[in-house]
Design a protein around this motif. Structure first.
Motif, short mmCIF file in Angstrom:
data_model
loop_
_atom_site.label_atom_id
_atom_site.label_comp_id
_atom_site.label_asym_id
_atom_site.label_seq_id
_atom_site.Cartn_x
_atom_site.Cartn_y
_atom_site.Cartn_z
N TYR A 47 0.84 -1.21 0.00
CA TYR A 47 0.00 0.00 0.00
C TYR A 47 0.87 1.26 0.00
O TYR A 47 0.63 2.20 -0.77
N LYS A 99 -4.40 -7.18 -6.13
CA LYS A 99 -5.51 -6.90 -5.20
C LYS A 99 -5.31 -5.54 -4.52
O LYS A 99 -6.23 -4.72 -4.44
N LYS A 102 -5.76 -2.68 -7.04
CA LYS A 102 -7.17 -2.35 -7.33
C LYS A 102 -7.81 -1.59 -6.17
O LYS A 102 -8.56 -0.63 -6.38
N MET A 103 -7.52 -2.00 -4.96
CA MET A 103 -8.08 -1.30 -3.81
C MET A 103 -7.53 0.13 -3.74
O MET A 103 -8.26 1.07 -3.40
N PHE A 104 -6.26 0.28 -4.06
CA PHE A 104 -5.66 1.61 -4.03
C PHE A 104 -6.33 2.52 -5.07
O PHE A 104 -6.63 3.70 -4.80
N ASN A 106 -9.31 2.27 -6.14
CA ASN A 106 -10.69 2.53 -5.71
C ASN A 106 -10.76 3.30 -4.39
O ASN A 106 -11.81 3.35 -3.76
N TYR A 107 -9.61 3.86 -4.00
CA TYR A 107 -9.53 4.66 -2.76
C TYR A 107 -9.91 3.83 -1.52
O TYR A 107 -10.52 4.33 -0.60
N GLU A 108 -9.56 2.56 -1.56
CA GLU A 108 -9.80 1.70 -0.41
C GLU A 108 -8.47 1.40 0.28
O GLU A 108 -7.42 1.37 -0.37
N THR A 109 -8.55 1.18 1.58
CA THR A 109 -7.34 0.86 2.34
C THR A 109 -7.29 -0.63 2.65
O THR A 109 -8.20 -1.15 3.30
N PRO A 110 -6.29 -1.33 2.15
CA PRO A 110 -6.21 -2.79 2.42
C PRO A 110 -5.81 -3.07 3.86
O PRO A 110 -5.22 -2.22 4.53
N SER A 111 -6.11 -4.28 4.31
CA SER A 111 -5.69 -4.68 5.65
C SER A 111 -4.18 -4.88 5.67
O SER A 111 -3.54 -5.08 4.62
N SER A 115 -1.70 -6.16 2.81
CA SER A 115 -0.74 -5.19 2.30
C SER A 115 0.71 -5.62 2.50
O SER A 115 1.57 -5.35 1.67
#
Length: 417
Positions: A47, A99, A102-104, A106-111, A115
Motif C-alpha cells: 500500500y 488486489k 485495485k483497492m488503491f 478505488n480509494y480503499e485501504t487494504p488490511s 498489504s
C-alpha cells in the motif's frame, strides 16, 4: 493423570515464558510502525509502495520528455531500473499485488495482512540499491539545476524507503544491553535489598504475632481478625494512605519520626534515597506481616499439645521448648512462608509505583517497575520482554534455593500421607 498435568503446566506456566523469550529476541517497538511486529524476513508494504511508485514513474516520464539528451538518458536508466524492480516485486508478491493495486485505485485501504508481503532478500537488496542510486542521481541533477520539479521526484523516491520492512530479529542483543545498563543493576540491587529486609522483618514480627494469637485468651478471635486488617486492604489503597501519612508537611507518621529522632526533618522521609527505601519497606512490613503470621499460625496449630506437656514434665523451660519442639516442627511451615513472601516481595510493583513512583531519582525503582516502564511507557516490548525473562530467572533461582532447603522434609512428609 501425568499427561494432563504436564499439558496444564505447559499451557499455564511454560508457554507465557517461552512467548516472552521469543519476543525478547526481536527489536519489537509498538511506537515504530516498521517494528510493531516480529519480522524474520524482509517484507514490503504494498500500500505504501503504490502510493509513491506510479507517481514517481509518471514524474520521470514528464521529465524525460522535456530534459536535454544527457539528462534524458540518465532519467531513462532510472526508469528502467524502477520497472525491473517493480516486475521483481510483482513476482514476489503474487496475487496480492493486483488486489492491493485495485483497492488503491478505488480509494480503499487494504488490511495489514493483505498489504504486507514477504519478499526475498535479493529483491530487498535490489530495492534498497535502486532507491539509493535513484536518490543519488536525482540529487546530482538537481544540484546542476538541469530540470525543474526534480525535488518533487526526489521526495517521491524518498517515500519509497518507508515501504520496505527489514527483519528485526536481533538474537540476544537485548540481554547484553540490559546487563550493560547500570539502571538494571541498580533496580536489581533495590529489589534484593527490599526483599531481604522486608521478608526478615515480616518473619520476625509475624512469628511473634503467631505465637501470641496461638495462645488461648479472652478476645483471641477478635485479635486474629484485627491483625488481618492491613493485609485485607488493597495494596494501592494502602500505598496511597501511607503517602499521606508520610507527607512532609502534614503527615502524622513523618511528624512522629521527626519527633523521636528517626529523621531530621519531616520531608526527609520521601525526598531522600534512604528515607524513601525505609518508607517503602515499612509499609510492606505493616501490610504483609499479618499474612506471614497467618501462615505460621497454621503451622503452630498442627503441633501436638502433648509434646509440650511431655517436655514440661521433663523440666524443659519455655525457651527450650521453643527451640527443641516448636522450631524443628515448624521448619516446613517457616520455609514455605518464607518462599511465598520472598517471591511476592521480589515481584513488588503496585506498592512502590503508588507510594514513590520509583523515586526520588530511581532510588526505589524495582526490577518489576523498570520492566513496566520499558514495556508500557517506552513501548519497547523486546527489551521489556528480556527484563521479564530476567525477573523469571531470578524468581526461579530463589525457588530452587528454597526447595533445596526444604525439599527432603516436604517430600518425606508427602510420602507418608
Amino acid at each position: 493423570m501425568i499427561a494432563p498435568s504436564l499439558l496444564l503446566i505447559l499451557i499455564i506456566a511454560i508457554y507465557p515464558v517461552f512467548q516472552s523469550f521469543y519476543y525478547s529476541l526481536f527489536d519489537l517497538r509498538l511506537n515504530e510502525p516498521t517494528k510493531s511486529s516480529t519480522h524474520l524476513n524482509y517484507e514490503l508494504n504494498l500500500y505504501v509502495y503504490l502510493q509513491y511508485e506510479p507517481f514517481l514513474v509518471d514524474g520521470l516520464d514528464k521529465q524525460i520528455k522535456t530534459a536535454s539528451a544527457p539528462v534524458k538518458q540518465k532519467l531513462q536508466n532510472v526508469k528502467e531500473e524502477l520497472t525491473e524492480l517493480d516486475d521483481q516485486i510483482k513476482e514476489d508478491a503474487g496475487e496480492a499485488y493486483q488486489k492491493v493495486y485495485k483497492m488503491f485505485m478505488n480509494y480503499e485501504t487494504p488490511s495489514d495482512e493483505l498489504s504486507l508481503v514477504e519478499i526475498s532478500g535479493e529483491t530487498a537488496s535490489e530495492f534498497q540499491k535502486t532507491i539509493a542510486d535513484l536518490n543519488e542521481k536525482l540529487s546530482t541533477l538537481e544540484a546542476k539545476k538541469t530540470t525543474d520539479d526534480l525535488k518533487q521526484i526526489a521526495e517521491l523516491a524518498s517515500g519509497l524507503e518507508g515501504a520496505i520492512i527489514e527483519p528485526n530479529f536481533i538474537g540476544l542483543d537485548h540481554y547484553w544491553t540490559t546487563f550493560s545498563n547500570d539502571r538494571t543493576w541498580h533496580a536489581l540491587w533495590h529489589t534484593f535489598l527490599f526483599t531481604i529486609i522486608s521478608v526478615a522483618a515480616e518473619f520476625l514480627f509475624g512469628f511473634a504475632i503467631a505465637l501470641v494469637i496461638n495462645k488461648a485468651f479472652f478476645g483471641r478471635g477478635l485479635m486474629r481478625a484485627t491483625v488481618l486488617i492491613p493485609w485485607a486492604i488493597p495494596t494501592a489503597v494502602s500505598a496511597m494512605m501511607w503517602s499521606y501519612l508520610y507527607d512532609g508537611q502534614n503527615g502524622i507518621v513523618a511528624k512522629f519520626f521527626e519527633t523521636i529522632g528517626i529523621v531530621p526533618d519531616m520531608a526527609t522521609l520521601m525526598t531522600t534515597d534512604v528515607g524513601a527505601m525505609f518508607a517503602v519497606i515499612l509499609v510492606d512490613v505493616w501490610k504483609t506481616t499479618p499474612f506471614m503470621a497467618l501462615l505460621l499460625l497454621a503451622g503452630l496449630q498442627v503441633i501436638p499439645k502433648n509434646l509440650y506437656e511431655a517436655a514440661a514434665i521433663d523440666g524443659a523451660s519455655k525457651a527450650k521448648q521453643f527451640f527443641q519442639v516448636t522450631l524443628p516442627l515448624m521448619k516446613s511451615s517457616i520455609l514455605v512462608a518464607l518462599l511465598f513472601r520472598t517471591l511476592e516481595a521480589f515481584r513488588v510493583f503496585d506498592l512502590v509505583f503508588v507510594l514513590t513512583g520509583g523515586g526520588p531519582g530511581n532510588s526505589t525503582e524495582m526490577i518489576s517497575g523498570y520492566s513496566y516502564r520499558v514495556l508500557f511507557s517506552q513501548q519497547n516490548f523486546g527489551l521489556g520482554s528480556a527484563l521479564a525473562i530476567i525477573v523469571f530467572l531470578c524468581v526461579a533461582l530463589i525457588s530452587i534455593i528454597y526447595i533445596k532447603f526444604l525439599g527432603s522434609d516436604l517430600l518425606s512428609d508427602s510420602s507418608k500421607t
